[in-house]
Design a protein around this motif. Structure first.
Motif, short mmCIF file in Angstrom:
data_model
loop_
_atom_site.label_atom_id
_atom_site.label_comp_id
_atom_site.label_asym_id
_atom_site.label_seq_id
_atom_site.Cartn_x
_atom_site.Cartn_y
_atom_site.Cartn_z
N VAL A 190 8.86 20.85 25.07
CA VAL A 190 7.42 20.90 25.33
C VAL A 190 6.81 22.14 24.69
CG1 VAL A 190 5.64 21.10 27.11
CG2 VAL A 190 7.58 19.57 27.48
N HIS A 191 7.47 23.28 24.85
CA HIS A 191 6.99 24.51 24.21
C HIS A 191 6.90 24.33 22.70
CE1 HIS A 191 7.72 26.52 28.05
NE2 HIS A 191 7.27 27.67 27.54
N ARG A 192 7.97 23.82 22.10
CA ARG A 192 8.00 23.68 20.65
C ARG A 192 6.92 22.72 20.15
NH1 ARG A 192 14.59 23.46 19.82
NH2 ARG A 192 14.85 25.64 19.17
N ARG A 193 6.72 21.61 20.88
CA ARG A 193 5.70 20.66 20.44
C ARG A 193 4.31 21.27 20.51
NH1 ARG A 193 4.76 14.37 22.52
NH2 ARG A 193 2.65 14.17 21.64
N LEU A 194 4.04 22.03 21.58
CA LEU A 194 2.72 22.66 21.69
C LEU A 194 2.50 23.68 20.57
CD1 LEU A 194 2.34 23.23 25.53
CD2 LEU A 194 1.05 21.64 24.09
N VAL A 195 3.54 24.45 20.27
CA VAL A 195 3.44 25.43 19.18
C VAL A 195 3.16 24.71 17.86
CG1 VAL A 195 4.77 27.07 17.78
CG2 VAL A 195 4.87 27.19 20.28
N ILE A 213 -4.31 21.18 21.99
CA ILE A 213 -3.56 20.19 22.72
C ILE A 213 -2.83 20.92 23.85
CG2 ILE A 213 -1.69 18.50 22.64
CD1 ILE A 213 -4.23 17.62 21.20
N VAL A 214 -2.97 20.42 25.05
CA VAL A 214 -2.31 21.04 26.19
C VAL A 214 -1.42 20.00 26.87
CG1 VAL A 214 -4.23 22.63 26.52
CG2 VAL A 214 -4.15 20.52 27.85
N TYR A 215 -0.52 20.49 27.69
CA TYR A 215 0.40 19.61 28.41
C TYR A 215 0.03 19.61 29.88
CZ TYR A 215 4.86 17.93 30.40
OH TYR A 215 5.83 17.24 31.07
N VAL A 216 -0.20 18.43 30.44
CA VAL A 216 -0.53 18.31 31.85
C VAL A 216 0.28 17.15 32.45
CG1 VAL A 216 -2.32 17.98 33.59
CG2 VAL A 216 -2.87 19.17 31.47
N ASN A 217 1.22 17.47 33.29
CA ASN A 217 1.96 16.45 34.04
C ASN A 217 2.51 15.33 33.17
OD1 ASN A 217 1.41 17.88 36.39
ND2 ASN A 217 -0.47 16.73 36.80
N GLY A 218 3.19 15.73 32.09
CA GLY A 218 3.87 14.75 31.25
C GLY A 218 3.09 14.25 30.07
N ALA A 219 1.82 14.60 29.96
CA ALA A 219 0.98 14.11 28.86
C ALA A 219 0.48 15.26 27.99
CB ALA A 219 -0.21 13.33 29.41
N PHE A 220 0.44 15.03 26.69
CA PHE A 220 -0.14 15.98 25.74
C PHE A 220 -1.56 15.48 25.45
CE2 PHE A 220 4.38 16.41 25.22
CZ PHE A 220 4.58 17.76 24.99
N VAL A 221 -2.56 16.26 25.85
CA VAL A 221 -3.95 15.80 25.75
C VAL A 221 -4.85 16.90 25.20
CG1 VAL A 221 -3.69 14.18 27.67
CG2 VAL A 221 -4.45 16.52 28.13
N PRO A 222 -6.00 16.55 24.60
CA PRO A 222 -6.96 17.58 24.21
C PRO A 222 -7.41 18.36 25.43
CG PRO A 222 -7.51 15.46 23.22
CD PRO A 222 -6.45 15.19 24.24
N GLU A 223 -7.64 19.65 25.26
CA GLU A 223 -7.95 20.49 26.42
C GLU A 223 -9.16 20.00 27.20
OE1 GLU A 223 -9.89 24.45 25.50
OE2 GLU A 223 -8.99 24.04 23.55
#
Length: 285
Positions: free
Chosen positions: A74-79, A4-14
């Motif tokens: 955002v960092h914590r959610r991605l982790v 899951i990556v973050y792009v411009n406000g959205a968490f989406v599959p890479e």
């Protein structure tokens, strides 16, 4: 499993993450980045990376895209979503997408903000810490604002490849007869118990790990000198090492074919690595 990556406000599959072909990061390298290490699911030196991000953006006349608290979330959610125990979080901010023009686009152009994780199990147990790195030197041909952590990384990439072609692990860059820094790290030598590293300025990146390591060294009553040093002085040193967010403190055992000390990691580099990892884990978020 897809990240899951973050792009411009959205968490989406890479696989679904996209950035415009007109993004200025792609067209002009008009952007900055940070890399924060993760150990045991926690972020190391996050505040320092966030402060440096804000400084880099300000130097390029760009605002912070969000508050530091929001960035931390955002960092914590991605982790969490990517199950990162040990690894890295990469962050890139560009001036955004606009029709190709050397002039900056209007101030209200939305920035591009991308974050992704890299899982690196056993990051703190890198075998290279036990054997040390072999370094070669190269001319420093980068632009003169290396204190800004921009995405202009082509020459450092070329430097790493040149080092590997010579059978070495990495390269130190040299300008006006003295070492500036490594391709992706700050450089140090140790002579008669004194740690020597390049003073801060536009010539080198103001390393977050560098700042922490120097603070820990002084707290441990180690002598530190911030000044330039030559390749010859480095080859005559008792030991050497580099620091970075992903390598922490990494010993250097050879420079341009000259072995340092007895050709094995020195005691100060090994001790500083232990101190840095111990202390950074205590304050990780």
């Amino acid at each position: 499993m897809s990240r899951i990556v973050y792009v411009n406000g959205a968490f989406v599959p890479e696989a679904e993450a996209t950035v415009s072909v007109f993004d200025r990061g792609f067209l002009f390298a008009d952007g900055v980045y940070e890399v924060t290490s993760v150990l045991s699911g926690k972020l190391l030196d996050f505040d320092g990376h966030a402060r440096r991000l804000e400084r880099s953006l300000a130097e390029l006349d760009m605002p912070m895209p969000m508050t530091q608290d929001a960035l931390l979330e955002v960092h914590r959610r991605l982790v969490a979503e990517n199950g990162i125990e040990d690894g890295l979080v990469y962050l890139q901010v560009t001036r955004g997408a606009a029709d190709r023009d050397f002039a900056y686009p209007p101030k209200d152009t939305p920035q591009t903000v991308v974050l992704f994780t890299q899982s690196k199990p056993g990051l703190a147990d890198n075998p290279a810490a036990q054997t040390g790195l072999k370094i070669v030197t190269l001319p420093d041909l980068r632009w003169d604002r290396r204190d800004i952590k921009t995405v202009q990384l082509l020459y450092p990439s070329m430097g790493k490849m040149a080092a590997k072609a010579q059978g070495a692990d990495d390269a130190w860059m040299v300008e006006d007869g003295v070492v500036t820094e490594g391709t992706s790290n700050n450089a140090y030598i140790v002579k008669d118990g004194t740690i020597v590293t390049r003073h801060l300025g536009n010539e080198i990146l103001h390393g977050i790990t560098r700042a922490a390591v120097l603070r820990f060294a002084q707290e441990a009553q180690m002598k530190v000198e911030e000044r330039a040093f030559s390749v010859e002085e480095a080859q005559d040193a008792d030991e050497a090492f580099v620091t970075s967010a992903s390598a922490f403190v990494m010993p250097v055992v050879e420079i341009d074919g000259a072995a340092l000390g007895n050709g094995t990691p020195g005691p100060i580099a090994k001790r500083l690595r232990e101190i840095y990892l111990d202390e950074s884990r205590k304050t990780a978020v």
